[in-house]
Design an enzyme around this catalytic site. Sequence first.
Site, mmCIF file in Angstrom:
data_model
loop_
_atom_site.group_PDB
_atom_site.id
_atom_site.type_symbol
_atom_site.label_atom_id
_atom_site.label_comp_id
_atom_site.label_asym_id
_atom_site.label_seq_id
_atom_site.Cartn_x
_atom_site.Cartn_y
_atom_site.Cartn_z
ATOM 1 N N ASP A 13 55.988 40.700 46.814
ATOM 2 C CA ASP A 13 57.059 40.652 47.768
ATOM 3 C C ASP A 13 56.690 39.815 49.068
ATOM 4 O OD1 ASP A 13 58.080 42.950 46.400
ATOM 5 O OD2 ASP A 13 56.839 44.316 47.219
ATOM 6 N N LYS A 16 59.320 35.754 47.063
ATOM 7 C CA LYS A 16 59.592 34.607 46.043
ATOM 8 C C LYS A 16 60.886 34.429 45.673
ATOM 9 C CE LYS A 16 56.929 37.552 43.432
ATOM 10 N NZ LYS A 16 56.354 38.238 44.456
ATOM 11 N N GLY A 17 61.689 35.478 45.481
ATOM 12 C CA GLY A 17 63.194 35.598 45.198
ATOM 13 C C GLY A 17 64.037 34.523 46.331
ATOM 14 N N ALA A 39 59.358 43.870 39.035
ATOM 15 C CA ALA A 39 59.454 43.211 39.946
ATOM 16 C C ALA A 39 60.932 43.504 40.810
ATOM 17 C CB ALA A 39 59.664 41.664 39.473
ATOM 18 N N GLY A 40 61.077 43.187 41.951
ATOM 19 C CA GLY A 40 62.253 43.457 42.763
ATOM 20 C C GLY A 40 62.282 42.088 43.652
ATOM 21 N N HIS A 41 63.294 41.079 43.617
ATOM 22 C CA HIS A 41 63.428 40.269 44.355
ATOM 23 C C HIS A 41 64.744 40.183 45.180
ATOM 24 C CE1 HIS A 41 61.006 38.292 40.815
ATOM 25 N NE2 HIS A 41 60.227 38.861 41.770
ATOM 26 N N THR A 130 55.022 51.065 39.203
ATOM 27 C CA THR A 130 56.488 51.616 39.142
ATOM 28 C C THR A 130 57.074 52.399 38.107
ATOM 29 O OG1 THR A 130 56.832 49.493 37.868
ATOM 30 C CG2 THR A 130 56.548 49.151 40.193
ATOM 31 N N GLN A 224 55.257 39.540 40.864
ATOM 32 C CA GLN A 224 54.252 39.990 41.243
ATOM 33 C C GLN A 224 53.378 38.945 42.346
ATOM 34 O OE1 GLN A 224 54.546 41.094 37.721
ATOM 35 N NE2 GLN A 224 56.105 42.394 39.015
HETATM 36 P P1 GDP Z 1 59.895 38.891 46.263
HETATM 37 O O1 GDP Z 1 59.444 40.171 45.448
HETATM 38 O O2 GDP Z 1 58.484 38.156 46.532
HETATM 39 O O3 GDP Z 1 60.818 38.169 45.827
HETATM 40 O O4 GDP Z 1 60.056 39.648 47.873
HETATM 41 P P2 GDP Z 1 60.972 40.858 47.868
HETATM 42 O O5 GDP Z 1 62.490 40.215 47.713
HETATM 43 O O6 GDP Z 1 60.623 41.875 47.169
HETATM 44 O O7 GDP Z 1 60.671 41.072 49.416
HETATM 45 C C1 GDP Z 1 60.713 39.977 50.566
HETATM 46 C C2 GDP Z 1 62.008 40.725 51.483
HETATM 47 O O8 GDP Z 1 61.709 39.843 52.807
HETATM 48 C C3 GDP Z 1 63.362 40.507 50.960
HETATM 49 O O9 GDP Z 1 63.979 41.492 51.503
HETATM 50 C C4 GDP Z 1 63.835 39.203 51.429
HETATM 51 O O10 GDP Z 1 65.202 39.385 51.638
HETATM 52 C C5 GDP Z 1 63.108 39.093 52.813
HETATM 53 N N1 GDP Z 1 62.871 37.626 53.285
HETATM 54 C C6 GDP Z 1 62.481 36.780 52.658
HETATM 55 N N2 GDP Z 1 62.123 35.639 53.400
HETATM 56 C C7 GDP Z 1 61.991 36.162 54.713
HETATM 57 C C8 GDP Z 1 61.851 35.847 56.093
HETATM 58 O O11 GDP Z 1 61.534 34.541 56.132
HETATM 59 N N3 GDP Z 1 62.203 36.633 57.030
HETATM 60 C C9 GDP Z 1 62.712 37.866 56.818
HETATM 61 N N4 GDP Z 1 62.889 38.573 57.957
HETATM 62 N N5 GDP Z 1 62.790 38.246 55.737
HETATM 63 C C10 GDP Z 1 62.603 37.711 54.539
HETATM 64 P P1 IMO Z 2 57.687 41.462 43.017
HETATM 65 O O1 IMO Z 2 57.884 40.744 41.912
HETATM 66 C C1 IMO Z 2 54.932 44.433 44.721
HETATM 67 C C2 IMO Z 2 52.536 46.947 41.793
HETATM 68 C C3 IMO Z 2 52.881 48.458 42.062
HETATM 69 C C4 IMO Z 2 51.548 48.842 41.213
HETATM 70 C C5 IMO Z 2 50.907 48.131 40.393
HETATM 71 C C6 IMO Z 2 50.983 48.192 38.975
HETATM 72 O O2 IMO Z 2 58.771 42.215 43.569
HETATM 73 O O3 IMO Z 2 56.670 40.887 43.908
HETATM 74 P P2 IMO Z 2 53.237 48.227 37.443
HETATM 75 O O4 IMO Z 2 54.478 48.945 37.412
HETATM 76 O O5 IMO Z 2 53.273 46.750 37.417
HETATM 77 O O6 IMO Z 2 51.993 48.310 36.270
HETATM 78 O O7 IMO Z 2 52.457 48.530 38.625
HETATM 79 O O8 IMO Z 2 51.489 46.600 40.596
HETATM 80 N N1 IMO Z 2 53.702 45.981 41.659
HETATM 81 C C7 IMO Z 2 54.399 45.340 42.519
HETATM 82 N N2 IMO Z 2 54.160 45.395 43.928
HETATM 83 N N3 IMO Z 2 55.934 43.621 44.062
HETATM 84 C C8 IMO Z 2 56.017 43.622 42.792
HETATM 85 O O9 IMO Z 2 56.855 42.754 42.114
HETATM 86 C C9 IMO Z 2 55.261 44.728 42.097
HETATM 87 N N4 IMO Z 2 55.320 44.849 40.645
HETATM 88 C C10 IMO Z 2 54.249 45.858 40.564
HETATM 89 O O10 IMO Z 2 53.447 49.061 42.908
HETATM 90 O O11 IMO Z 2 50.750 49.064 42.331
HETATM 91 MG MG MG Z 3 59.568 42.260 45.282
#
Ligand code: GDP
Ligand code: IMO
Ligand code: MG
Length: 443
Positions: A13, A16-17, A39-41, A130, A224
């Site tokens: 989190d 990356k997305g 994953a959740g982006h 998850t 991740q």
């Molecule tokens: P990922 O799993 O690495 O793709 O990250 P996530 O999408 O799960 O979580 C990152 C969150 O932060 C998302 O809701 C993005 O929209 C947000 N985000 C990314 N870059 C920035 C930033 O520079 N500032 C803020 N405030 N939010 C950001």
């Molecule tokens: P993105 O791509 C944050 C964490 C879970 C748990 C551990 C194992 O959005 O960064 P799993 O279901 O993979 O066997 O769970 O890994 N986890 C993540 N935490 N971001 C993710 O993906 C994750 N994918 C798995 O919360 O602790």
């Molecule tokens: Mg994420």
Amino acid sequence: MANLLVLGTQWGDEGKGKIVDLLTPAFDVVARYQGGHNAGHTVYVGGKKIVLHLVPSGILRAGTLCVIGNGLVLSPEAFFRETADLEAQGVAVGPDRIAVSRSAHLIMPWHPLVERLSEDLRGEKRIGTTCRGIGPAYEDKAARLGVRAGDLADLGVLREKIEENVAAKARLLAASGLPPLDPEAIFREYAGWAGKLGPFLRDVSALLHERMRRGDNVLFEGAQGALLDLDHGTYPYVTSSSSTAGGAATGLGVGPKAVHGVLGITKAYTTRVGSGPFPTELGDARGKAIAARGDEFGATTGRPRRCGWFDAVAVRYACRVNGLDRIALTKPDVLAGLGDVPVCVGYRYKGEVLKDFPPEPWALEKVVPQYRTFAGWPASLHGASSVESLPSAFVDYVRALEDLVETRVAIISTGVARAETVLLDAELDGLVDLDRVRRGSAE
Ligand code: GDP
Ligand code: IMO
Ligand code: MG
């Protein structure tokens, strides 16, 4: 130009997305190499929020081919739910846009069941997964029981594999008081997916080889983060795949020399979802303030993310295990106005200060973070387009982080939108074709 590997350097989190979507115009192919719909982006395009799980974050740029490698575990149901959602939002997602490896393993109906049992059995030591069936699907892969996407092409093979698996799981389910699985019903469901998934299935290694031979640029997209990597993360509180740089080669069937540069995505603070050690975690109001301001709730499970200060020991470790060239620093805007900003620069453990990150969770649980405190930046960072327009206290913070993790920052993200990004041209030279990125950002 070159192929770039983009991955997370913390516990996921990191944003990356957003960064992959931003850089995609410089690439012809975006290829995921591990993980699944754990994953959740979240990506914002024109103010619209789009959440991706399994589909690579390059999908939002027309003309980019998105690849799902052999290193992933794929739930057909989750895949088609996501592509239907994307289509409803006007994103084209046909087989001309997405290629799925025939060697990717399928998540089967027994995987989430087995996962819930194993999490329950662990009790207080649960991983906090998850519950998408990710871990058990990788377990079956290693146990050589897995059903692969390519098996859908031969319904005889598919039926045999389902029967073999249902028999293998029977004792566990019965002992847990769960009803037996119905192999015929599962066969019918997956035979149904066969027709739908068939057009997407490809020999991904051969496809990438051909695209690279033609001179196309590939962005390898990690899910991740390094500290969730099965080998290099905080085992056993990790995911079940190789999220570090090494996973790109095995997860796509390319040689290590196909990767020309590695960009790590790093949050200006730290978050973690699920269980496991987290030395800089803040259990107080400041942690809650960061979570609220950073909207730190899981995009996949909606769980609140644990928040804490930047951990330079952990990120320096991630720089090493991934061979990072540069860092993209995200979300520093969240810390604006919060006062002084502490950074963990060492761990005190058994009377000494550790320089290196100990991956053992039982040691990490006991380390006492040693902090250096930096002056905060009161002003908002939104709208900054160059380093010169950023507050000087923040620039000092960035320079200090670079020294601490021994890696230069090349991108500073100051908000969710594509435009809220500062690109440091000199640092990205040779890694990314910035003209193409800038033309794409204007869209
Ligand atoms: P990922 O799993 O690495 O793709 O990250 P996530 O999408 O799960 O979580 C990152 C969150 O932060 C998302 O809701 C993005 O929209 C947000 N985000 C990314 N870059 C920035 C930033 O520079 N500032 C803020 N405030 N939010 C950001
Ligand atoms: P993105 O791509 C944050 C964490 C879970 C748990 C551990 C194992 O959005 O960064 P799993 O279901 O993979 O066997 O769970 O890994 N986890 C993540 N935490 N971001 C993710 O993906 C994750 N994918 C798995 O919360 O602790
Ligand atoms: Mg994420």
